[in-house]
Design a protein around this motif. Structure first.
Motif, PDB file in Angstrom:
ATOM      1  N   GLN A 231      30.140  38.382  36.641  1.00  0.00           N
ATOM      2  CA  GLN A 231      30.745  39.204  37.570  1.00  0.00           C
ATOM      3  C   GLN A 231      29.664  39.945  38.340  1.00  0.00           C
TER       4      GLN A 231
ATOM      5  N   GLU B 136      33.531  43.843  48.337  1.00  0.00           N
ATOM      6  CA  GLU B 136      33.504  42.203  47.858  1.00  0.00           C
ATOM      7  C   GLU B 136      33.006  42.300  46.525  1.00  0.00           C
TER       8      GLU B 136
ATOM      9  N   ARG C 199      32.560  39.507  43.027  1.00  0.00           N
ATOM     10  CA  ARG C 199      32.262  38.068  43.212  1.00  0.00           C
ATOM     11  C   ARG C 199      32.669  37.894  41.835  1.00  0.00           C
ATOM     12  N   CYS C 200      33.185  36.642  41.456  1.00  0.00           N
ATOM     13  CA  CYS C 200      33.167  36.198  40.058  1.00  0.00           C
ATOM     14  C   CYS C 200      32.689  34.856  40.098  1.00  0.00           C
ATOM     15  N   ASP C 201      31.924  34.157  38.939  1.00  0.00           N
ATOM     16  CA  ASP C 201      31.539  32.938  38.804  1.00  0.00           C
ATOM     17  C   ASP C 201      31.827  32.479  37.462  1.00  0.00           C
TER      18      ASP C 201
ATOM     19  N   TRP D 265      42.147  36.997  38.378  1.00  0.00           N
ATOM     20  CA  TRP D 265      41.742  38.360  38.834  1.00  0.00           C
ATOM     21  C   TRP D 265      42.757  39.337  38.199  1.00  0.00           C
TER      22      TRP D 265
ATOM     23  N   ALA E 246      42.011  37.252  48.309  1.00  0.00           N
ATOM     24  CA  ALA E 246      41.059  36.614  47.346  1.00  0.00           C
ATOM     25  C   ALA E 246      40.752  35.142  47.771  1.00  0.00           C
TER      26      ALA E 246
ATOM     27  N   ARG F 294      38.819  31.380  46.779  1.00  0.00           N
ATOM     28  CA  ARG F 294      37.710  30.369  45.815  1.00  0.00           C
ATOM     29  C   ARG F 294      37.498  29.235  46.774  1.00  0.00           C
TER      30      ARG F 294
ATOM     31  N   SER G 134      34.638  32.929  43.108  1.00  0.00           N
ATOM     32  CA  SER G 134      35.943  33.542  43.750  1.00  0.00           C
ATOM     33  C   SER G 134      35.212  34.896  44.337  1.00  0.00           C
ATOM     34  N   THR G 135      35.600  35.123  45.220  1.00  0.00           N
ATOM     35  CA  THR G 135      35.521  36.892  45.922  1.00  0.00           C
ATOM     36  C   THR G 135      36.929  37.548  46.119  1.00  0.00           C
TER      37      THR G 135
ATOM     38  N   THR H  78      38.466  40.603  47.908  1.00  0.00           N
ATOM     39  CA  THR H  78      37.829  41.531  48.907  1.00  0.00           C
ATOM     40  C   THR H  78      39.096  42.777  48.937  1.00  0.00           C
TER      41      THR H  78
END
Lengths: 116, 110
Positions: free
Chosen positions: A6, A20, A22-24, A34, A67, A69, A75-76, A78
């Motif tokens: 993240q 924003e 971010r998640c990988d 989330w 959000a 993806r 995924s973001t 916001t």
């Protein structure tokens, strides 16, 4: 191996600004979640994605939260016009299949958001 | 109020002592998960329990789910400083609804 990552790890922003997060997820994981953990509270479910679609958006606390993806991967989350009550640790998790299969979720380290 | 009640909220024990953390729901659970959280490391999955009466152990940590599938306990034997952290229980309240307890902050004094 690579886990869920993240970014940023910490974010300090002023009230009213947009942020924003971010998640990988882990490569190949179809489900992405989330959560939010506020001080003294348990984890609060926000939204989950199955692939690129979000079957369940019920946990989003207000219309300032959104959000997306893309490509079944990153995924973001916001948050628009941030408020002080948005301050929390935002956690992302991914799993191979999804909540119905009850497989293990792998969590990222979280993003600590502070709204001044 | 939390759908999953976790107790105690915080716990301070002397190294070597045993301890128990509880997680209780008023509803029958589909699945119960225990996690440990250390700041900056995210959540670490410990165990998952699905059947009433099920018990699982990993090293010095044992978790049980009662027969009614409404209460789980996490027991640590001979605690060590490495056990310190926040322990979270999570549960499938329904197939698509996962909730978490508020967490138990464990401090182990050397």
């Amino acid at each position: 191996g690579a886990g869920v990552s993240q970014s940023p790890s910490n974010k300090v922003t002023e009230k009213g600004k947009d942020v924003e997060l971010r998640c990988d997820p882990i490569s190949g994981h179809t489900a992405l979640y989330w959560y939010r953990q506020s001080l003294g509270q348990g984890l609060e479910f926000l939204i989950y994605f199955q692939g690129n679609s979000a079957p369940d958006k019920s946990g989003l606390p207000s219309d300032r939260f959104s959000a997306e993806r893309t490509g079944g991967s990153v995924s973001t989350l916001t948050i628009q016009r941030t408020q002080q009550e948005d301050s929390a640790v935002y956690l992302c998790a991914s799993s191979l299949w999804g909540p119905g299969s009850r497989d293990e979720q792998f969590f990222g380290p979280g993003t600590r958001l502070t709204v001044l | 109020s939390q759908e999953l009640e976790q107790s105690p909220q915080s716990l301070i024990v002397q190294e070597g002592k045993n301890l128990t953390i509880n997680c209780t729901s008023s509803k029958t659970l589909y699945g119960l998960y225990w996690y440990k959280q250390k700041y900056g490391e995210g959540l670490i999955f410990l165990m998952m329990l699905q059947k009433g009466g099920e018990e699982k152990s990993h090293e010095k940590i044992t978790a049980k789910l009662d027969e009614k599938k409404q209460q789980s306990s996490l027991h640590i034997t001979a605690s060590q400083p490495s056990h310190a952290g926040i322990y979270l229980c999570g549960a499938d309240m329904s197939p698509n609804d996962m909730r978490f307890g508020a967490g138990t902050r464990l401090t182990v004094k050397p």
